[in-house]
Design an enzyme around this catalytic site. Structure first.
Site, short mmCIF file in Angstrom:
data_model
loop_
_atom_site.label_atom_id
_atom_site.label_comp_id
_atom_site.label_asym_id
_atom_site.label_seq_id
_atom_site.Cartn_x
_atom_site.Cartn_y
_atom_site.Cartn_z
N LYS A 217 -36.13 -7.46 26.08
CA LYS A 217 -35.78 -7.64 27.30
C LYS A 217 -36.11 -6.50 28.30
CE LYS A 217 -32.12 -6.38 29.30
NZ LYS A 217 -32.59 -6.37 31.19
N GLY B 115 -32.32 3.47 27.71
CA GLY B 115 -32.29 3.57 29.32
C GLY B 115 -30.80 4.08 29.05
N SER B 116 -30.04 4.03 29.64
CA SER B 116 -29.02 5.52 30.34
C SER B 116 -28.20 5.69 29.53
CB SER B 116 -28.40 5.30 31.71
OG SER B 116 -27.62 3.77 31.42
N THR B 117 -27.47 6.96 29.33
CA THR B 117 -26.41 7.47 27.85
C THR B 117 -25.01 6.27 28.10
OG1 THR B 117 -27.74 9.99 28.27
CG2 THR B 117 -25.31 9.38 28.06
N VAL C 159 -25.10 3.48 29.02
CA VAL C 159 -24.93 2.15 28.51
C VAL C 159 -25.64 2.12 26.88
CG1 VAL C 159 -26.52 -0.29 28.48
CG2 VAL C 159 -25.86 0.82 30.63
N GLY C 160 -26.31 3.19 26.46
CA GLY C 160 -26.50 3.46 25.38
C GLY C 160 -25.24 3.80 24.39
N GLU D 126 -32.81 5.91 22.95
CA GLU D 126 -33.69 6.92 23.46
C GLU D 126 -32.62 7.26 25.37
OE1 GLU D 126 -35.50 8.56 22.55
OE2 GLU D 126 -36.77 7.83 20.33
N CYS E 205 -37.08 10.16 31.88
CA CYS E 205 -36.34 11.31 31.22
C CYS E 205 -36.51 12.29 30.83
CB CYS E 205 -36.17 10.13 29.86
SG CYS E 205 -37.97 9.95 28.99
N GLU F 279 -27.43 13.59 35.37
CA GLU F 279 -28.82 13.56 35.31
C GLU F 279 -28.90 12.80 36.80
OE1 GLU F 279 -30.29 9.54 33.02
OE2 GLU F 279 -32.14 10.85 32.89
P1 NAD Z 1 -29.80 0.95 31.99
O1 NAD Z 1 -29.15 1.91 31.01
O2 NAD Z 1 -28.64 1.15 33.66
O3 NAD Z 1 -30.57 0.32 31.63
C1 NAD Z 1 -31.45 0.19 30.58
C2 NAD Z 1 -31.93 -1.30 30.12
O4 NAD Z 1 -30.39 -1.44 29.46
C3 NAD Z 1 -32.22 -2.82 31.47
O5 NAD Z 1 -33.06 -3.17 30.62
C4 NAD Z 1 -30.58 -3.38 31.33
O6 NAD Z 1 -30.42 -4.32 32.40
C5 NAD Z 1 -30.27 -2.83 30.06
N1 NAD Z 1 -29.01 -3.01 29.68
C6 NAD Z 1 -28.00 -2.74 30.90
N2 NAD Z 1 -26.36 -2.65 30.25
C7 NAD Z 1 -26.65 -3.22 29.13
C8 NAD Z 1 -25.99 -3.87 28.18
N3 NAD Z 1 -24.51 -3.56 28.60
N4 NAD Z 1 -25.97 -3.90 26.94
C9 NAD Z 1 -27.68 -3.49 26.86
N5 NAD Z 1 -28.41 -3.34 27.68
C10 NAD Z 1 -27.94 -3.09 28.76
O7 NAD Z 1 -30.42 2.31 32.58
P2 NAD Z 1 -32.34 2.13 33.71
O8 NAD Z 1 -31.54 2.77 34.45
O9 NAD Z 1 -32.75 1.54 33.18
O10 NAD Z 1 -33.02 3.78 32.98
C11 NAD Z 1 -32.84 4.88 33.78
C12 NAD Z 1 -32.25 5.69 32.04
O11 NAD Z 1 -33.16 5.14 31.09
C13 NAD Z 1 -31.91 6.96 32.09
O12 NAD Z 1 -31.20 7.33 31.84
C14 NAD Z 1 -33.27 7.42 31.64
O13 NAD Z 1 -33.49 8.59 31.39
C15 NAD Z 1 -33.50 6.80 30.51
N6 NAD Z 1 -34.62 6.96 29.56
C16 NAD Z 1 -34.58 7.43 28.72
C17 NAD Z 1 -35.75 7.40 28.23
C18 NAD Z 1 -35.54 7.94 26.70
O14 NAD Z 1 -37.21 8.03 26.02
N7 NAD Z 1 -34.87 9.06 25.93
C19 NAD Z 1 -36.79 7.06 28.28
C20 NAD Z 1 -37.12 6.70 29.54
C21 NAD Z 1 -35.63 5.93 30.64
#
Ligand code: NAD
Length: 493
Positions: A198, A250-252, A254-255, A272, A306, A403
């Protein structure tokens, strides 16, 4: 400035005469964007059962690029079922045969590199110079790299019998849409898994183009499925009982939610997450080189990185010189049209992200920090933020601890290596870091003690498919890339 209104008539998007600056011929190209995209399930594009679509926009112009299907729970179910159905045959295919498909994807990507680069810049806002010279070449390199591993898994893990895990549910962010897709898809396929990916809701287009390319590469139906949508779609995917392995970037915030929801299930996962990297300049460093490194560390991809070097630590004796040189250099950065190859800083990815960054600029000022932005003319439409630095910040400042994910740098000084280390390690994150010094011994001392998954010495933001990538602390769990990236997709009993 004229407002570009791209035509999305289902045929092609023609850039000639649309853009305010005339992009160089090698960048202009013709990128085909359909008016509407379905979900890629079982080897073909299908209408969503949800019946819902959402718009994806060009953040540099705010104009609509395409409509994209929003996958509901039933659609995610269909995608996971397609991946399950494809798994037995794909996992039994000899590694050399799986490798051939990956090589084919890599070659097709190279052939269509220009089109992918243009669409990545249109949908995401990043400068074409970066999507053309960094993102797309790295994507092809990633597929080539993992293609090479597909028939060597036994040699990679001597004494083990590597077996694919099953169906991977993969969720990626918007900052490197195509590259993150490659980081997820290539190792999963090399190891014999099937998958549902996704992409992020603001940047779905290159993943959908990749779906077309994967279909053209002749990959068996259902091996790769791509479902679009926002958080609810992502949540339905990671929580689907038919998924064996979750890979999330994605973000911490949501992670953490995902980790909670997976606790007690049999699913394996890699996360990640976010970062707040320290970039440390010692007085013995080549200062001009270090200043270039700082610019790359924080302004590359508008700071939507990130591992961005968003905290700068400068040894006190050279702080005045470094800050003056940095401000001079920032005055030369061009902010504007992502499709202009002379642009250094493109558009902020979305209105939401711009609001978040603007909120942090306000917080920085309220916390008493001093803000510097060079004078620059921003386009009338679209989402923009000039390169920004803050001095006079405290270790406890929110702009130092949190961040921001934008072109915003917080600068602090230090006297001794110990003080630099203590400050550098004092955040909840631990993804990356940088050290600038003339002394090899100092490099070894510092890199060994920085609590960060990746540390660069006298450079920054360098990526290679053979290098593992991932974080400590709240920056994540597990590694992607290199040999370590294979482990995440294998049972190694
Ligand atoms: P985000 O967490 O808002 O979204 C990331 C993805 O998760 C999107 O596809 C989103 O639709 C999906 N999502 C949102 N809520 C969800 C849920 N409850 N369950 C499952 N999926 C869900 O992050 P973002 O704003 O898209 O990305 C930026 C973040 O990603 C920053 O914090 C950045 O540091 C991080 N990032 C980390 C790495 C790494 O390798 N460590 C690489 C790139 C980005």
């Amino acid at each position: 400035m004229r407002t570009p209104e791209p035509t999305t008539d289902g045929l092609k998007l023609d850039f000639s005469g649309i853009w305010s600056y005339d992009p160089a011929p090698e960048d202009r190209g013709h990128a085909k964007i359909d008016a509407r995209y379905g979900l890629f399930i079982g080897g073909r594009f299908v209408e969503p059962k949800s019946g819902r679509y959402f718009d994806t926009h060009n953040p540099a112009t705010e104009s609509k690029l395409a409509e994209v299907a929003e996958a509901g729970a039933e659609d995610v179910d269909a995608a996971v079922a397609a991946a399950r159905k494809a798994f037995p045959a794909w996992s039994k295919l000899p590694g050399a045969e799986r490798g051939k498909y990956l090589f084919r994807i890599a070659r097709l990507l190279q052939e269509r590199a220009r089109e992918f680069a243009v669409i990545e810049s249109l949908d995401g806002g990043k400068p074409i110079r970066e999507s053309r010279d960094v993102d797309v070449p790295l994507v092809a390199a990633h597929f080539f790299y993992y293609a090479g591993w597909a028939d060597k898994l036994q040699y990679a893990f001597p004494g083990k019998t590597p077996k694919p895990i099953g169906v991977a549910g993969q969720v990626i962010p918007w900052n490197f849409p195509l590259l993150m897709a490659a980081w997820k898809i290539a190792p999963a396929l090399a190891c014999g898994n099937t998958l549902v990916l996704k992409p992020a809701e603001t940047t779905p287009l290159t993943a959908l183009k990749l779906a077309e390319l994967i279909r053209d590469a002749g990959l068996p139906d259902g091996v790769v499925n791509i479902v679009t949508g926002a958080g609810a779609t992502g949540s339905a995917l990671v929580n689907h009982p038919g998924v064996d392995k979750v890979a999330f970037t994605g973000s911490t915030a949501v992670g953490k939610k995902i980790m909670e929801s997976l606790a007690g299930t049999r699913k394996s996962y890699t996360l990640e997450l976010g970062g707040k990297a320290a970039n440390i300049i010692f007085e013995d460093a080549s200062l001009d080189q270090a200043v270039e490194g700082v610019v790359n560390a924080i302004f590359f991809n508008q700071g939507h990185v990130c591992c961005a070097g968003s905290r700068l630590f400068v040894q006190e004796s050279v702080a005045g010189t470094v800050i003056r040189k940095l401000k001079d250099r920032m005055q030369t950065l061009r902010v504007g049209d992502p499709l202009d190859k002379n642009t250094d800083i493109g558009a902020i990815n979305s209105r939401m992200q711009l609001d978040k960054i603007s909120g942090y600029l306000k917080i920085g000022l309220e916390e008493g920090a001093e803000m510097y932005q060079p004078a620059c003319e921003l386009p009338g439409k679209g989402y923009w933020c000039p390169p920004t630095l803050f001095t006079n910040v405290a270790q406890s400042s929110r702009i130092v601890q949190e961040e921001i994910f934008g072109p915003v740098l917080a600068i602090q000084t230090f006297r001794t290596p110990e003080e630099a280390l203590e400050k550098a390690n004092n955040t909840p994150y631990g993804l990356s870091g940088g050290v600038w010094t003339d002394k090899g011994s100092k490099i070894f001392k510092m890199t060994g003690k920085l609590r960060a998954g990746v540390v660069w010495a006298n450079t920054f933001n360098k990526f290679d498919p053979a290098s593992p990538f991932g974080g400590y602390k709240e920056s994540g769990v597990g590694r992607e890339g290199g040999l370590h990236g294979l482990m995440a997709y294998l049972n190694l009993e």
